[in-house]
Design a protein around this motif. Sequence first.
Motif: not given
Lengths: 115, 111
Positions: B69-74
């Motif tokens: 829960r520190k990063d995300s992508s689209l």
Amino acid sequence: EAGVAQSPRYKIIEKRQSVAFWCNPISGHATLYWYQQILGQGPKLLIQFQNNGVVDDSQLPKDRFSAERLKGVDSTLKIQPAKLEDSAVYLCASSPRGRFDTEAFFGQGTRLTVV
Amino acid sequence: TQLLEQSPQFLSIQEGENLTVYCNSSSVFSSLQWYRQEPGEGPVLLVTVVTGGEVKKLKRLTFQFGDARKDSSLHITAAQPGDTGLYLCAGEGMAGNMLTFGGGTRLMVKP
């Protein structure tokens, strides 16, 4: 459902003058945010209200910026005196609650130009 | 202050190409939101991810929240000119009382 209303849409002032922005959040939304968005950057949180109390104002330049949310509804953001670097879009947003999994609904913003 | 870094800052591609935008932080977020902003308008929410490892799809858009829960992508498949805009990620702190935005990725899709 009416969205977040902000006024004015545009404002041009000279440095050292004062200016005020107004925000009417979505009816029933407890949380209200003011963000500053400088051209080419993401929004930066200035202040967050929960009802009429301040939750966070750690990034608000308190020597020149002030904000209030009387009666937990409308809010005003004031700058006095303005500096050239205050030129930005000031966005107001509201959300129905302040914790977890919360969508922020944004107004169109007020574009401030300080000359 | 929790910082979110987005990359790339700018992306110009041809219609039909695929792309991925990244949002990274050293902080843990309780949830992460993706917004799209068009000129002269405020950001509009696309999706919220809450659980580590979560994947959500919205038509041609796929959003992923990192396990920690520190990063995300689209990821956008077969981009169209209508996808042009500023894409912003925003993280909600563990205390649930701040929504912090990344610097944004400005996407231009050419016909």
